[in-house]
Scaffold this motif. Sequence first.
Motif, PDB file in Angstrom:
ATOM      1  N   ASN A 117       0.714  -1.190  -0.092  1.00 47.54           N
ATOM      2  CA  ASN A 117      -0.217   0.121   0.027  1.00 47.54           C
ATOM      3  C   ASN A 117       0.912   1.076   0.011  1.00 47.54           C
ATOM      4  O   ASN A 117       2.194   1.220   0.079  1.00 47.54           O
ATOM      5  N   GLU A 118       0.285   2.659  -0.128  1.00 46.47           N
ATOM      6  CA  GLU A 118       0.990   3.766  -0.041  1.00 46.47           C
ATOM      7  C   GLU A 118       1.263   4.279   1.130  1.00 46.47           C
ATOM      8  O   GLU A 118       1.911   5.234   0.970  1.00 46.47           O
ATOM      9  N   ASN A 119       0.962   3.742   2.356  1.00 43.43           N
ATOM     10  CA  ASN A 119       1.111   4.313   3.501  1.00 43.43           C
ATOM     11  C   ASN A 119       2.378   3.579   4.101  1.00 43.43           C
ATOM     12  O   ASN A 119       3.200   4.340   4.819  1.00 43.43           O
ATOM     13  N   ASP A 120       2.650   2.327   3.742  1.00 47.04           N
ATOM     14  CA  ASP A 120       3.908   1.633   4.079  1.00 47.04           C
ATOM     15  C   ASP A 120       4.800   1.156   3.121  1.00 47.04           C
ATOM     16  O   ASP A 120       4.024   0.632   2.044  1.00 47.04           O
ATOM     17  N   GLU A 121       5.983   0.726   3.108  1.00 47.90           N
ATOM     18  CA  GLU A 121       6.511  -0.208   2.162  1.00 47.90           C
ATOM     19  C   GLU A 121       6.047  -1.575   2.394  1.00 47.90           C
ATOM     20  O   GLU A 121       5.092  -2.055   3.391  1.00 47.90           O
ATOM     21  N   THR A 122       6.561  -2.415   1.825  1.00 46.49           N
ATOM     22  CA  THR A 122       6.125  -3.812   1.660  1.00 46.49           C
ATOM     23  C   THR A 122       5.921  -4.639   2.992  1.00 46.49           C
ATOM     24  O   THR A 122       7.127  -4.241   3.686  1.00 46.49           O
ATOM     25  N   VAL A 123       4.990  -4.924   3.477  1.00 50.08           N
ATOM     26  CA  VAL A 123       5.025  -5.623   4.731  1.00 50.08           C
ATOM     27  C   VAL A 123       4.346  -7.157   4.459  1.00 50.08           C
ATOM     28  O   VAL A 123       3.638  -7.714   3.938  1.00 50.08           O
ATOM     29  N   ASP A 124       5.211  -8.083   5.403  1.00 55.24           N
ATOM     30  CA  ASP A 124       5.117  -9.530   5.385  1.00 55.24           C
ATOM     31  C   ASP A 124       4.014  -9.493   6.368  1.00 55.24           C
ATOM     32  O   ASP A 124       4.256  -9.388   7.744  1.00 55.24           O
ATOM     33  N   SER A 125       2.546 -10.152   6.037  1.00 53.75           N
ATOM     34  CA  SER A 125       1.496 -10.461   6.891  1.00 53.75           C
ATOM     35  C   SER A 125       1.951 -11.541   7.892  1.00 53.75           C
ATOM     36  O   SER A 125       1.624 -11.515   8.944  1.00 53.75           O
ATOM     37  N   ARG A 126       2.975 -12.461   7.660  1.00 52.36           N
ATOM     38  CA  ARG A 126       3.351 -13.275   8.371  1.00 52.36           C
ATOM     39  C   ARG A 126       4.161 -12.814   9.771  1.00 52.36           C
ATOM     40  O   ARG A 126       3.862 -13.226  10.878  1.00 52.36           O
ATOM     41  N   ASN A 127       4.957 -11.809   9.409  1.00 53.66           N
ATOM     42  CA  ASN A 127       5.542 -11.110  10.549  1.00 53.66           C
ATOM     43  C   ASN A 127       4.480 -10.390  11.208  1.00 53.66           C
ATOM     44  O   ASN A 127       4.807 -10.272  12.626  1.00 53.66           O
ATOM     45  N   LEU A 128       3.346  -9.984  10.608  1.00 51.41           N
ATOM     46  CA  LEU A 128       2.392  -9.223  11.799  1.00 51.41           C
ATOM     47  C   LEU A 128       1.515 -10.177  12.683  1.00 51.41           C
ATOM     48  O   LEU A 128       1.400 -10.035  13.799  1.00 51.41           O
ATOM     49  N   LEU A 129       1.524 -11.562  12.068  1.00 51.23           N
ATOM     50  CA  LEU A 129       0.869 -12.466  12.839  1.00 51.23           C
ATOM     51  C   LEU A 129       1.938 -12.916  14.212  1.00 51.23           C
ATOM     52  O   LEU A 129       1.464 -12.942  15.218  1.00 51.23           O
ATOM     53  N   LYS A 130       3.166 -13.012  13.660  1.00 50.89           N
ATOM     54  CA  LYS A 130       4.345 -13.300  14.972  1.00 50.89           C
ATOM     55  C   LYS A 130       4.161 -11.939  15.783  1.00 50.89           C
ATOM     56  O   LYS A 130       4.416 -12.261  16.938  1.00 50.89           O
ATOM     57  N   LEU A 131       4.090 -10.867  15.162  1.00 50.60           N
ATOM     58  CA  LEU A 131       3.936  -9.588  16.035  1.00 50.60           C
ATOM     59  C   LEU A 131       2.780  -9.714  16.991  1.00 50.60           C
ATOM     60  O   LEU A 131       2.940  -9.291  18.497  1.00 50.60           O
ATOM     61  N   GLU A 132       1.599  -9.852  16.764  1.00 49.15           N
ATOM     62  CA  GLU A 132       0.389 -10.303  17.368  1.00 49.15           C
ATOM     63  C   GLU A 132       0.773 -11.361  18.596  1.00 49.15           C
ATOM     64  O   GLU A 132       0.133 -11.096  19.771  1.00 49.15           O
ATOM     65  N   LEU A 133       1.295 -12.433  18.227  1.00 45.70           N
ATOM     66  CA  LEU A 133       1.371 -13.431  19.067  1.00 45.70           C
ATOM     67  C   LEU A 133       2.483 -13.064  20.323  1.00 45.70           C
ATOM     68  O   LEU A 133       2.214 -12.940  21.519  1.00 45.70           O
ATOM     69  N   PHE A 134       3.539 -12.289  20.036  1.00 40.61           N
ATOM     70  CA  PHE A 134       4.516 -11.389  20.788  1.00 40.61           C
ATOM     71  C   PHE A 134       4.043 -10.719  21.542  1.00 40.61           C
ATOM     72  O   PHE A 134       4.059 -10.774  23.052  1.00 40.61           O
TER      73      PHE A 134
END
Length: 293
Positions: free
Chosen positions: A59-76
Motif C-alpha cells: 500500500n502507499e502508507n507503508d513499504e512492503t509488509v510481510d503479513s506473516r511477521n504481523l501474525l508473529k507480532l500479534e503473538l509476541f
Amino acid sequence: MVKEQMRLVERVLCTHYSDWGVGSLKIIGSGLDFVVCRADSEQWGWIAIRIPRTRFIYNENDETVDSRNLLKLELFISRYMRKYSIPVPEVYHLHIDDKIDFLVSSFIENDQSKPNSVEMGKLVASIHQVPLIHIPYTIDNTPFQQSLVNRILRRSAVIRKHSGITVRLPNLHDLKRSLKNVSRMSILHMDIRPDNLLTYNNQMMGIVDWSNVLIGDPALEIARIAEYGLLTEEFLEGYGSSPLKEIPPVLEWIYRMDTAVMLAIVFLSEAPDPNQAKKQLNRVEELNQSYPK
C-alpha cells in the motif's frame, strides 16, 4: 479469495489439528489486510482465527509488509501484554506453511457497543505504563524519531502525487531536533478506535490488532486519538493529564499531521472513498494553515 482461504484453514485444522475439534468458520471481522473468523472448538470453546488476505501487503502508507511477521507480532504482543493484565486475547497457536498462515486465539465475547470513553482512557494509560521491551517484527524497526521522519516525508510525497497538495513541514533539521527532545517513551498501540476495541454493554473487554505497534512518545498516540475524533473530556478523565499539554505546539502539530496524511492516503488509495478523502485532504490543508510560528 477470502472463501478460498477459509477453506484452506478448515482443511489444515481438519488434517493437522483434528484433536482440537474445530467446527466451521464464520467471518466476524474484516479489515484491509486481515479477516477474522470465529469457530467452536472442543479444546478451547469459542476461538478467533486471524487470516491474512495476502502474504505480502502493498500500500502507499507503508513499504512492503510481510503479513506473516504481523501474525508473529500479534503473538509476541499478546504474550507480553497479558503479563501486565492488558485485556488482549490469549494466543493458542500460530500456523505457518507455504499455503496458508493463521493465528488461533481466544474469542472475547463482545457486542460492538460504543466504548465507554473513561474506560478507553484507562486502557490506553495502562498500555502506556507497561515496561518497555524490544518489539520484534514491527513494520518499521528503526528508532521512533527516524521512523516518524521517514514516513511523514514518504507519505507527504504520496499526498502531493494524488492531490497536488504540498504538506507544509518543518525543515528536516528542525524536525529531527524537535523529535530528539522527546523525553518519555512508551509502547503505543497506534490504532485505538472502536473497530479494535472489544466491548460488552459499553464496557471494555479487550483490545486487538497490534499491527502498528511501536515504541514512541505517548503524545503521538493521543494526537492520533484526537485526529480520530475520540479525544474527549471523559477519555482524558480516564487517562489522566494529557501528554499533548507537555510538548511544544510544533510537536503536537507534527503528530497530528502524521495521522492526517495517513488517513488521507487510506481514503485516496487503500480503501477509496471520495467523500472521506476530501474530508481528510481538507484536514491536511487546515493543518497546513495552522502551522505554529
